[in-house]
Design a protein around this motif. Structure first.
Motif, PDB file in Angstrom:
ATOM      1  N   TYR A 173       0.814  -1.110   0.042  1.00 32.18           N
ATOM      2  CA  TYR A 173       0.016  -0.042  -0.136  1.00 32.18           C
ATOM      3  C   TYR A 173       0.659   1.236   0.063  1.00 32.18           C
ATOM      4  O   TYR A 173       0.633   2.298  -0.781  1.00 32.18           O
ATOM      5  N   ARG A 174       1.779   1.239   0.886  1.00 29.03           N
ATOM      6  CA  ARG A 174       2.862   2.304   0.534  1.00 29.03           C
ATOM      7  C   ARG A 174       3.145   2.756  -0.601  1.00 29.03           C
ATOM      8  O   ARG A 174       3.614   3.938  -0.843  1.00 29.03           O
ATOM      9  N   GLU A 175       3.723   1.658  -1.319  1.00 26.82           N
ATOM     10  CA  GLU A 175       4.259   1.825  -2.690  1.00 26.82           C
ATOM     11  C   GLU A 175       3.241   2.234  -3.668  1.00 26.82           C
ATOM     12  O   GLU A 175       3.346   3.345  -4.523  1.00 26.82           O
ATOM     13  N   LEU A 176       2.075   1.677  -3.620  1.00 23.64           N
ATOM     14  CA  LEU A 176       1.119   1.745  -4.648  1.00 23.64           C
ATOM     15  C   LEU A 176       0.050   2.755  -4.588  1.00 23.64           C
ATOM     16  O   LEU A 176      -0.735   3.184  -5.252  1.00 23.64           O
TER      17      LEU A 176
END
Ligand SMILES: Cc1cc2nc3c(=O)[nH]c(=O)nc-3n(C[C@H](O)[C@H](O)[C@H](O)COP(=O)(O)OP(=O)(O)OC[C@H]3O[C@@H](n4cnc5c(N)ncnc54)[C@H](O)[C@@H]3O)c2cc1C
Ligand code: SF4
Ligand code: SF4
Lengths: 479, 428
Positions: free
Chosen positions: B36-39
Motif C-alpha cells: 500500500y505504501r508503494e502503490l
C-alpha cells in the motif's frame, strides 16, 4: 459506472497505475471505517500534483460528474463515499512533506501525508504536530482538515482547526487558490477556518500549512481507578474546576477495560467500574505538584487506586490500550456502532445514566470510552448484525443517544463529522433557517453541487436508496 | 461464466469467515503495509485484501485475475498484524485464499505457475536435490561460468534476480550427519533440537556453524534430527497439501528427539514452525502433536538471550540491525536480537529508520515480484546507508541474501550477517 471515454481520458492523464476502473477492484472503495453505509464509486484516480487534481476536477465539471476526495478512508461517517457514481480522487499519493521551518514553527505538507508521519519526521528535532486522533497511524492530514479531527490531546491543544495556518485548495470548478498562508490572523475573512471541517464539500486541499509545536519537556501519565462512572466523571469536573489543564482526560468503562485487557494487557484493572487516564505535559518544574493535586482529587472522589506510569514503556502501554479500544471491541462482539456525541462536561453523569437506560430498553450492551475533558463521548452499541432486528435496534439506540446529547445542550458530533451517517439528524440541532444559511455557504464554494454531494444536509431518500445498507452477510464490527 | 476462475471459497481449508469478521475495517493497517505504501491502491492494502476475500466468500466477485493478482502481490510480511488493533490473523486469511486459488483455479498467469510448481514441489521437499543445486551454484561461481554468463547476458529476465541474489564466494554447505548430538561447552542447561533451514544450510553455511557454536557455548546440547523443509514457501504460495506433508515429517522427527526446545536461526522457518498448530488444526492424527511441536519452537535469539554465552571478546563493529518481518511481525521478537548484539563488547548497535519495514525478500517473493521487491529493497538500503554501518545484521536468510544484493548493487561495502555470527565471533 463512468463512461469508458472518460476513464480513457483519465488514464491518458495519469497512466494506468493511477486509475482504478475494474468493478472487481472498485468495491474496496465502497465504504470507509463505517461500513454501515456503502456506495460503489464510478472510478478512482490517484493524482500526484495539485495540477493533476485541477485537471481531474475540470473533467468532472465538464462532464457534470460528482467527485469526492478520499484520504485513508478511516472516516467514521461515510464522508468519502461517492454516492453519485462519479470520481473518487484518492489523495494518498500526495504524501510528501514539502517544507519544515522550525524557526517559524510550521510545516507545509501534502494532504495525503499520514498524520503520525509528520510527528515522526520532526520529533528528532524536538517538535510535534499536536492533533492526535486515535487513528493517527493511518489517517491523513487532508482527512483531518476535512473533519476538523481531534484526539485525546484536544483538551489542551484544540482540534485541527487550531493548527492549520493555510491551505492550497482546488475549488470545485478546478481553480487553484490559497486560503490563509503562513501566519495566523491575516486580514480579511478567515477562509481557512471555513474550509477546515467542511467535510470535503468545499473543494480539495492540495497543500496544508500546519503549525508545529515544541515537544513538551516532560510528560506524565496517571491512572485513577474508580468503582463507579459517577466518581470518575466528578473527578474530571473537579480537576477542571480547580484550574488544572491536563493534556488529556480520558474515561473508559468496565466493558472497555475488559476488552482491552483481554487483547493487549495494558495494565488496566478488570474489576473496576471506570478508569480515568490523565496526562500532564509541559515544563518539568511543578509537574510533581500537579500530579499530587490530581491524586488528592481522585482520592476525594473515592478512587480506589491512583498510579503514575513509572516509565515510558508503561505510559505507552496505557495509551496503546486506550487507542486500541475500538479494535478491542471487535473481539467481544460481532458488530458495534460507535457514536460521537458531545455534552457539556457537567452533564456527563446524567448522559451516562441515560445511555444505560437506552441500552437496557433495547436489550443491547453499550460500552463507553470518551474524551471526558471535552465532554466528547463515544458510546459503543454492541450488537450482532446476523440477527436482523439487532441492527435496526442498534441504529435506534444511536439516534436516541444523540437526541439525548442534544437535549442536554450538546452536539451530534465531536470529531467524526456528519457525513451520510448523521445527515438526517441535523434537524435535531438546527432550524430550517440555520440549515439554509449553511446551504448558501456551500453554494458559494460549489454552485454545481458536484463536490462531495449528498452529505451533511438532510436527505429524506437516504437510508435505503443512495447507499446499500448492510447486505446479507454479517460484516465485521462497525466502528 | 465469462471469466476463468472459480466462485466462492469451498469448505476445504478455506480462509475462515469468522476470522474475516474480526476485521472492523478501521484502516489502521494501511500505512503499515509495504504494497500500500508503494502503490497507494486500497486493493493492495490489508483491509482491501480482506474486503476482497469477503467479496469472494459472498459470491460478489470471482477468484479470477484481479483477485489473484492482489492476493499474490501481498508479501505475507504480516506487518498488518502488528498494526491491527483487532487481532486479525491476516496470514491465515491470505494463505487460505492462496490455497483456494491453487486448488481451484489455473493459478498465476504465464510461466510463473509452472516455475513455482517446479521449485516448490520438485526442489525444496528434497534436501539432496537442494544440496546438489548448491554445489552446482558454487561450481558455477568458482569456474568463472557466472562471470561469463553474466557478461554474455544469457540469463532470462525471470532468473536474473535469482542469479544476482547469490552471495559471492558461496561457502560449502553444511552437511552434518543427521542424528548427530553435540555436547554443550560448559555445564548442560538445555537440550535444543536444531532446525537448520534449507536456505541457510545450503547457501549460508557459516550461519549454521555459528548457530551451533553459540548454542553450545550457552550450555545447550544440540541435536540435529533428520528433517524436511519447513514448508513456509509452500504455504505462502498456496501449496498447502505439500506443506502439510513436510510438517508431519518434521513433527515426527523433532518430537522423537525428545528435545526441550526446537531452535532455528531462520525467522521465516521459525514463524512457520510456530504455525504448524494452525496448519494441522483439522488433522485429527496430528492436531495435538502439532500443538506440542509449535509450543517448543524458539528463534535462536530467544534461546541465546535466555542461555547467553559468557566472557565475550570485543567485536569492534558498527552494526545496523534490520528486523525481519517474520521475527518482528510474525513472532513479535524485536528486543532479543538487539539485546544479543548489545551484549557484545565493542559493538555499536545502530538503529535505522523504520527497522521493521520489509526489505522485499519475503520468501521467494523477490523472484516472483521483482519490481515490487526492488522498490522495497531500495528504500531499505537508503535507511541502512544513512547510518554508515560497517556491518548489517539480520536474523533471516532471505533478508541476508536480499539486503546483501541491495548493498552490492549500490556499491556499499558493509556485509550482511546473522546476529549469531557476530556472537560467535565474540565467543571463544
Ligand atoms: C480506529 C479509529 C479511531 C479514530 N479516532 C478518531 C479520533 O480520535 N478523533 C477523530 O477526530 N477522528 C477519529 N477517527 C475518524 C477518522 O480517522 C478521522 O475522521 C480522520 O480525519 C479521517 O482521515 P482520512 O484520511 O481517513 O479521511 P477519509 O476517511 O478518507 O475522508 C474523510 C473526509 O475527508 C475528506 N477529505 C479527505 N482528503 C481531503 C482533501 N485533501 N481535501 C478535502 N477533503 C478531503 C473526504 O472527502 C471525507 O469527507 C477514528 C477512526 C478510526 C477508524
Ligand atoms: S502481509 Fe504485508 S504485504 Fe500483505 S497485506 Fe499485510 S502488510 Fe500488506
Ligand atoms: S487494522 Fe485490522 S481490523 Fe483494521 S482494517 Fe486492518 S485488518 Fe481490519
Amino acid at each position: 459506472m463512468v463512461e469508458a471515454r472518460i476513464v480513457r481520458e483519465l488514464t491518458a492523464l495519469l497512466g494506468p497505475e493511477r486509475v482504478v476502473g475494474d468493478p472487481h477492484d472498485l468495491i474496496v472503495y465502497e465504504c470507509d471505517g463505517l461500513t454501515l453505509e456503502r456506495a460503489t464509486p464510478g472510478v478512482v484516480v490517484l493524482p500526484e500534483t495539485a495540477e493533476e487534481v485541477a485537471r481531474i476536477v475540470k473533467i468532472a465539471h465538464r462532464e457534470q460528474l460528482p467527485f469526492v476526495a478520499r484520504g485513508a478512508g478511516t472516516g467514521l461517517s461515510g464522508g468519502c463515499l461517492d454516492l453519485g457514481g462519479g470520481i473518487i480522487i484518492s489523495m494518498a499519493r500526495m504524501d510528501r512533506i514539502l517544507e519544515v521551518d522550525f524557526d517559524s514553527r510550521l510545516a507545509m505538507v501534502e494532504p495525503g501525508l499520514v498524520n503520525l508521519w509528520l510527528t515522526n519526521a520532526v520529533s528528532k528535532h524536538g517538535f510535534l504536530y499536536a492533533p492526535d486522533p486515535s487513528s493517527q497511524s493511518a489517517c491523513t492530514i487532508g482527512g483531518n482538515v476535512a473533519e476538523n479531527s481531534g484526539g485525546p490531546h484536544t483538551l489542551k491543544y484544540g482540534t485541527t482547526t487550531n493548527h492549520v495556518l493555510g491551505l492550497e485548495v482546488v475549488l470545485p470548478d478546478g481553480e487553484i487558490v490559497w486560503l490563509g498562508g503562513r501566519v495566523q490572523d491575516r486580514p480579511g475573512y478567515d477562509l481557512t477556518g471555513v474550509f477546515v471541517g467542511s467535510e470535503g464539500t468545499f473543494g480539495i486541499a492540495t497543500k496544508v500549512v500546519v503549525r508545529l509545536l515544541p515537544a513538551p519537556e516532560a510528560v506524565l501519565t496517571m491512572l485513577g481507578v474508580f468503582e463507579t462512572m459517577d466518581d470518575a466523571g466528578n473527578t474530571v469536573s473537579q480537576i477542571i474546576r480547580e484550574g488544572i489543564v491536563p493534556a488529556a482526560l480520558e474515561i473508559m468503562d468496565q466493558l472497555t477495560t475488559q476488552a482491552v485487557e483481554d487483547y493487549i494487557h495494558a495494565g488496566y484493572p478488570r474489576d473496576a467500574g471506570a478508569v480515568l487516564l490523565v496526562e500532564l505535559d509541559g515544563p518539568r518544574a511543578g509537574m510533581a505538584l500537579q500530579a499530587d493535586r490530581i491524586t488528592r482529587i481522585c482520592r476525594e472522589n473515592h478512587a480506589r487506586e491512583v498510579r503514575i506510569a513509572k516509565d515510558d514503556e508503561e505510559r505507552q502501554k496505557l495509551w496503546k490500550g486506550r487507542k486500541s479500544a475500538f479494535g478491542a471491541y471487535g473481539r467481544i462482539t460481532p458488530n458495534f456502532y460507535v457514536m460521537d456525541g458531545v455534552v457539556p462536561r457537567t452533564r456527563l453523569p446524567e448522559i451516562l445514566r441515560q445511555i444505560e437506560e437506552i441500552g437496557a430498553r433495547h436489550g443491547l450492551r453499550i460500552a463507553n470510552v470518551f474524551h471526558a475533558g471535552d465532554g466528547n463521548l463515544h458510546p459503543m452499541v454492541l450488537y450482532d448484525g446476523r440477527i436482523p432486528e439487532q441492527t435496526s435496534r442498534a441504529l435506534q439506540c444511536g439516534e436516541e443517544i444523540l437526541r439525548a446529547c442534544v437535549d442536554l445542550g450538546g452536539a451530534l458530533t465531536g470529531e467524526h463529522g456528519i457525513g451520510v451517517e448523521k445527515q438526517n439528524f441535523m434537524p435535531m440541532m438546527f432550524s430550517p433557517a440555520d440549515l439554509a444559511a449553511m446551504e448558501r455557504l456551500k453554494q458559494v464554494f460549489s454552485p454545481d453541487n458536484l463536490c462531495n454531494p449528498g452529505k451533511i444536509f438532510p436527505n429524506p431518500s437516504h437510508h435505503g436508496e443512495t447507499t446499500q445498507r448492510m447486505p446479507g452477510i454479517p460484516g465485521g464490527a462497525w466502528i | 461464466m465469462a471469466e476463468p476462475g472459480a466462485w466462492k471459497f469451498d469448505a476445504v481449508d478455506a480462509p475462515e469467515a469468522d476470522r474475516m469478521m474480526e476485521c472492523i475495517h478501521c484502516g489502521l493497517c494501511l500505512a503499515a503495509c509495504p504494497t500500500y505504501r508503494e502503490l497507494k491502491l486500497e486493493m493492495d492494502s490489508p483491509r482491501g485484501r480482506i474486503y476482497l476475500m469477503r467479496a469472494v466468500a459472498e459470491g460478489r466477485i470471482p477468484m479470477a485475475e484481479a483477485f489473484i493478482r492482489h492476493m499474490y502481490l501481498c508479501l505475507d510480511c504480516r506487518a498488518c498484524e502488528s498494526a491491527c488493533p483487532s487481532g486479525v490473523s491476516f496470514e491465515h486469511l491470505v494463505e487460505g485464499s492462496r490455497g483456494q486459488i491453487q486448488r481451484r483455479t489455473e493459478g498465476l498467469p504465464g510461466l510463473v505457475q509452472p516455475i513455482l510448481r517446479l521449485v516448490l514441489n520438485g526442489l525444496f521437499p528434497h534436501p539432496g536435490r537442494l544440496e546438489l543445486l548448491a554445489d552446482l551454484l558454487r561450481l558455477y561461481q568458482v569456474s568463472g561460468l557466472q562471470r561469463l554468463v553474466r557478461s554474455l547476458h544469457l540469463i532470462p529476465p525471470a532468473l536474473r534476480l535469482g542469479d544476482e541474489l547469490l552471495p559471492p564466494n558461496l561457502p560449502r554447505s553444511e552437511r552434518r550427519p543427521p542424528g548427530s548430538s553435540l555436547p554443550p561447552a560448559g555445564p548442560p542447561r538445555a537440550v535444543a533440537a536444531f532446525f537448520t533451514g534449507c536456505v541457510a544450510n545450503s547457501l549460508l553455511a557459516t550461519v549454521t556453524q555459528a548457530t551451533v557454536h553459540v548454542l553450545r557455548a550457552g550450555g545447550c546440547r544440540v541435536l540435529v534430527p533428520e528433517q524436511a523443509c519447513c514448508g513456509a514457501l509452500h504455504i505462502h504460495a498456496g501449496f498447502r497439501d505439500v506443506a502439510k506433508g513436510l510438517a508431519r515429517r518434521n513433527i515426527e522427527a523433532f518430537l522423537a528427539s525428545g528435545a526441550d526446545l526446537i531452535v532455528t536461526n531462520s525467522a521465516g522457518c521459525g514463524a512457520e514452525l510456530k504455525e504448524y498448530r494452525y496448519l494441522l488444526r483439522e488433522d485429527p492424527a496430528y492436531a495435538e502433536k502439532a500443538e506440542a511441536f509449535s509450543a517448543r519452537v524458539r528463534d535462536v535469539s530467544e534461546v541465546v538471550t535466555e542461555f547467553p554465552p559468557e566472557a565475550l571478546r570485543p567485536v569492534p563493529e558498527r552494526v545496523a540491525y534490520h528486523d525481519p518481518c517474520h521475527l518482528a511481525h510474525a513472532q513479535q521478537i524485536r528486543k532479543q536480537p538487539r539485546e544479543l548484539l548489545r551484549r557484545i563488547p565493542g559493538l555499536e548497535l545502530l538503529e535505522i529508520e523504520n527497522p521493521d519495514w520489509c526489505c522485499g525478500s519475503a520468501g521467494i517473493y523477490n523472484l516472483l515480484q521483482p519490481a515490487m521487491a526492488l522498490r522495497l529493497l531500495d528504500k531499505k538500503i537508503d535507511t541502512i546507508a544513512a547510518v554508515r554501518p560497517s556491518l548489517v545484521a539480520t536474523g533471516n536468510p532471505g533478508c541476508i541474501l536480499q539486503i546483501g544484493y541491495g548493498m552490492r548493487r549500490r556499491g556499499l561495502q558493509a556485509r550482511v550477517v546473522h546476529p549469531v555470527e557476530l556472537l560467535a565471533r565474540a565467543c571463544p
